[in-house]
Scaffold this active site. Structure first.
Site, PDB file in Angstrom:
ATOM      1  N   ASP A   5       0.978  -1.034  -0.115  1.00 22.49           N
ATOM      2  CA  ASP A   5      -0.073  -0.077  -0.046  1.00 22.49           C
ATOM      3  C   ASP A   5       0.767   1.282   0.085  1.00 22.49           C
ATOM      4  OD1 ASP A   5      -2.787   1.230   0.410  1.00 22.49           O
ATOM      5  OD2 ASP A   5      -1.699   2.056   2.349  1.00 22.49           O
ATOM      6  N   GLU A  48       1.707   0.617  -5.065  1.00 17.37           N
ATOM      7  CA  GLU A  48       1.351   1.954  -5.331  1.00 17.37           C
ATOM      8  C   GLU A  48       2.575   2.595  -5.321  1.00 17.37           C
ATOM      9  OE1 GLU A  48      -3.230   2.788  -3.952  1.00 17.37           O
ATOM     10  OE2 GLU A  48      -1.752   2.122  -2.580  1.00 17.37           O
TER      11      GLU A  48
END
Length: 936
Positions: free
Chosen positions: A523, A557
């Site tokens: 993340d 990400e």
């Protein structure tokens, strides 16, 4: 005001970033000619303010205070009891009334390289012989003097010096609980270098309220506290906490500058915990109590070529909470993945049979937002169209139901308790997570764990703060005033710190080794240093190699972080990860296929169409984009980006003469940014934002039928599955999954996140989504009429979509030309013949096989793919196919065998290949992706 200075009101000199005017006025101004941070002396004393921590202690001999200058004097003060107080004349409550003089010096080149954010700062030199390890336990302050007059003060950030003094010794120590190989007796280790005392509190079981307490002993070299139990009586039965006596700037005090507190906390290295995750459990992962029968079973080998991977993203509750074919005790839990006869597992088995390789689970590690002991799932009234009954019921249950995505980490190395059948027993969540992994592996599916190392759910003295209560100010990334940054969303972590990186790496290794997790999704990976990511990958690969699984795949990400983050670390961004083999989500492909961007809301969602939903070939009334066919043509710009993405998103890919992938524009950035195809994580939807179906509901004109919307969705999914790189699919997008338009369903409960694995419905038009999350409020006026007017997909259309999806999975698996592992092969053998003769809604790709790529087992001289999103049949001619016959013989052209044997009646009736002396012509029906092969 001029950058770098503040003039007026008697204040002059350099301006310290992050110090507001109010703070500066508090820092000095009784008497005329009041000095500022670096002001000249003035009449009268100055009230020193210590609420911020602008000074940073870098190493044993060096402190920096950005903005301070060499014309003033400086002293270091400390208080073991946290009693420092500011006065008009000087600091009080200190343990060294005269202060430790800090000579002004300069940072070395090495220090400037290690801390570029402080490169221009002066160095405040700590005298040789100063006992830093003792002082670091105390409250600290640096005071600035004009002559003998104190004019400014600040507390001190200590993260870097803790690394300098303890990092090398502590990095190799096994923290948490380890066990004697012969007796199974536990040893407890906690890194707490600034603590003055640590007590181990042991509870005989989860219900006991009064612990056995033992004092722990500190190793002065590493800062680690430890205790070894005399026997194994606590192993696999007892729970424990630590009581840590430490100074914390976040603690409340009458002076407002922090306090010495005793924090009772769980273990950041906890393997498992009690039901509300306040006490860790003493568990040996090697013992039978947490080992399923036959563990670990047959482990699917990881392919030597990561581009063989197709990832399917799921959430543990979404997978089974609404599946009546799952036993009630298993619904929404790890054990649902062991119910092989359930609709969900049968669907996964079918996908695995077609070519799916990985199941990605949203965070299944311990998170803070769901209390497994008290949560309850309410009954939500069935709602239709744009009604609000379901929305209101879901909002009322938020915070008390059992649903959350879980991006609020509590303990990085423990499974989530609410996903266990018995959250009161810490053994259960370990055992059942392993059973889940074992069941997925038995289907040939590898397991991906979504991990959240960029932030913690809380910091300071919050009940859900663990790390910051043990070593205050160390694990979190701090701003120029010493406040915890929150660019991620929450309390950012400082993974550039030795021990935060160690915690990340150690827990990743635990998941890979002890739970056989095969890959990891990070993340907001760009909040983590590139170097830490590479170190972690090396450590996890070493573990995976031990049991024959080969390498582990990392992806995450890679969005560009705030400049304040990039000033401190080299972030793991899309551009920076090029060449590392670590994948990043390809937003270029996502936005071009869907249209617009994730930041659109309201009417912009309708106006910004994309490749699959009408831009330039089926416009919504009133829209007038550039569709003139010139270089600025809105759809051709998107088709160029898609083409680069299909070619591995390589910066080097020659899209056309004189233009490579990096030269194709993406909103001012290069479209192509990878150096290896495995770095291209091709996707068009994930848990974030609207599902692919929902976003297209905004963008399709009103007359588009449900079957046509389904065909458009398949074209979008085909672009993912046939892209060079790693394919990533949002779970149930192959079933036209809808969240009734929800733009951010992290707290929207089981109702809006429902999946129908039997394909009987798709969850569209079940009420307006909660108006307290995402863009749902801004979208409501646009979404409401769509929910009440757009028809719900029928089971026949849903079945057709998943059948086509599985065919493309099978094409990818059977045809290695869609899984090329090297940039050289892609640059040489992939091309887009439609460049220079583009058609709205059509992309034409050719991949040369035998005789071009370095190796292929597919047996094709080439494949030609027509991605036709448009509303009409399209044909495209290639001169290199002149005189080639249709058929399956050597040198002939046919539809790919998987599609030829498939059940897409529209494709089977409408495809064609003909040739003459000048060219060969490929024809494909509307809203169809067709793969043609030339046999060797």
């Amino acid at each position: 005001m001029p950058a770098g200075s503040l003039q007026g009101d008697g204040v002059k000199g350099p301006w310290i970033a992050g110090v507001g005017l109010a703070a500066l006025l508090l820092a000095g101004c009784s008497g005329g000619g009041a000095p500022g941070v670096n002001g000249g002396g003035g009449g009268g004393g100055s009230t020193i303010v210590l609420k911020s921590a602008q000074a940073v202690w870098l190493d044993a001999g060096t402190i920096v205070w950005p903005g301070a200058d060499a014309t003033h004097g400086y002293k270091l003060y400390y208080s073991a009891n946290g009693a420092l107080a500011a006065g008009v004349s000087d600091i009080s409550g200190n343990d060294n009334p005269g202060g430790v003089p800090l000579a002004v010096g300069a940072l070395s080149a090495a220090q400037q390289g290690a801390y570029p954010q402080y490169a221009s700062a002066i160095a405040l030199m700590v005298p040789a012989g100063t006992d830093g390890s003792t002082l670091l336990r105390d409250q600290l302050a640096v005071v600035q003097y004009s002559g003998s007059t104190p004019i400014n003060g600040t507390q001190v950030q200590t993260g870097p010096v803790l690394d300098s003094l303890y990092g090398a010794s502590a990095a190799g120590i096994a923290l948490g609980v380890t066990f004697d190989a012969l007796t199974d007796a536990p040893t407890f280790r906690l890194w707490a270098p600034t603590a003055t005392a640590v007590t181990l509190n042991v509870y005989a079981n989860a219900a006991v309220q009064t612990p056995v307490q033992v004092s722990m002993t500190q190793d002065p070299a590493s800062g680690t506290w430890s205790y070894t139990a005399p026997d194994a009586s606590w192993t696999n039965t007892a729970y424990y906490t630590y009581s840590v006596r430490v100074f914390s700037r976040a603690a409340s005090s009458s002076l407002g500058y922090g306090a010495v507190v005793t924090n009772t906390v769980s273990d950041p290295y906890a393997v498992t915990l009690n039901g509300d995750s306040t006490r860790a459990m003493v568990v040996n992962l090697a013992d039978a109590a947490v080992t399923p029968a036959g563990w670990p079973g047959t482990l699917p080998p990881t392919s030597a070529t990561p581009t063989d991977s197709v990832v399917y993203e799921l959430h543990v509750r979404d997978f089974s909470a609404n599946d009546a074919t799952v036993p009630a005790a298993h619904q929404g839990r790890f054990l649902a993945f062991t119910d092989l006869a359930s609709n969900g597992m049968k669907h996964l088995a079918a996908l695995a049979g077609a070519g799916l390789t990985h199941v990605h689970l949203l965070p299944a590690t311990d998170f803070a937002s769901v209390d497994a002991l008290t949560c309850a799932n309410p009954s939500i009234p069935a709602t239709a169209g744009n009604g609000t009954a379901a929305e209101l019921a879901v909002i009322a249950a938020q915070g008390s139901d059992c649903y959350n995505w879980g991006y609020d980490p509590f303990h990085y190395g423990a499974p989530q308790s609410s996903y266990a059948s018995d959250p009161t027993n810490g053994l259960t969540r370990v055992l059942e997570f392993r059973q889940m992994a074992q069941a997925l592996h038995a289907l040939g599916l590898r397991l991906v764990l979504d991990v959240v190392y960029n932030h913690t759910s809380a910091s300071g003295e919050s009940p859900h703060s663990v790390l910051d209560q043990i070593v205050p100010g160390y694990y979190q990334r701090l701003d120029g005033n010493g406040a915890v940054e929150s660019f991620s969303c929450c309390a950012d972590t400082a993974t550039e710190r030795t021990m935060m990186a160690k915690l990340m790496i150690d827990t990743l290794v635990r998941w890979a080794d002890q739970y056989k997790v095969d890959a990891f999704r990070f993340d907001i990976m760009s909040m983590i240093p590139k170097a830490a990511m590479l170190q972690a990958l090396g450590a996890v690969n070493a573990v995976a190699a031990k049991d024959g699984r080969g390498h582990t795949y990392f992806y995450g990400e890679g969005w560009t972080p705030n400049a304040a983050v990039s000033a401190v670390i080299t972030p793991a961004t899309q551009a920076n990860m090029a060449g590392t083999g670590i994948g990043t989500f390809n937003d270029r492909l996502r936005d071009a296929v869907r249209g617009g961007s994730p930041f659109d809301s309201g009417a912009a969602l309708t106006a910004h169409q994309g490749f699959i939903n009408g831009l330039c070939y089926n416009l919504n009334p009133g829209d007038a984009p550039d569709c003139t066919g010139d270089s600025g043509d809105a759809l051709f710009v998107l088709q160029n980006r898609i083409s680069v993405a299909l070619a591995g998103n390589l910066g080097s890919f020659p899209l056309r003469a004189g233009v490579d992938g990096a030269q194709v524009d993406y909103n001012g950035s290069p479209t192509g940014y990878t150096q290896q195809p495995q770095e291209n994580l091709a996707y068009v939807a994930c848990h974030d934002n609207e599902t692919l179906f929902d976003i297209s509901q905004y963008k399709h004109p009103a007359g588009v039928s449900v079957p046509d919307a389904g065909r458009a969705q398949v074209v979008g999914l085909s672009l993912v599955l046939l892209a060079e790189g790693v394919a990533f699919v949002h779970g149930a997008d192959d079933l036209l999954r809808s969240k009734s338009g929800d733009s951010n369903s992290f707290d929207s409960g089981d109702y809006f996140n429902r999946i129908y694995w039997d394909g009987s419905a798709n969850n569209w038009s079940v009420g307006l989504p909660p108006q307290n999350t995402g863009n749902n409020v801004a979208n409501a006026a646009t979404l409401g009429p769509l929910l009440s007017s757009r028809p719900v997909p029928d089971a026949t259309t849903i079945a057709a979509v998943t059948a086509r999806f599985q065919e493309f999975l099978a094409i990818r698996r059977s045809t290695d030309l869609f899984r090329l592992g090297s940039a050289a092969d892609i640059d040489k053998c992939v091309s887009f013949p439609d460049q220079g003769q583009q058609v709205h809604g059509l992309i034409v790709e050719q991949i040369l096989g035998v005789g071009c790529v370095s190796a292929t087992g597919s047996g094709y001289d080439s494949v030609v793919i027509l991605y036709n999103a448009s509303t009409s049949a399209q044909s495209f001619s290639l001169a290199s196919f002149a005189g080639v016959a249709q058929g399956s013989g050597s040198g002939q052209v046919s539809l790919h065998p998987v599609q030829a044997a498939g059940s897409d009646a529209t494709l089977l009736a409408g495809w064609n290949f003909t040739s003459n002396a000048a060219s060969g012509t490929f024809t494909v029906p509307a809203r169809t992706t067709a793969v043609f092969v030339r046999h060797h």
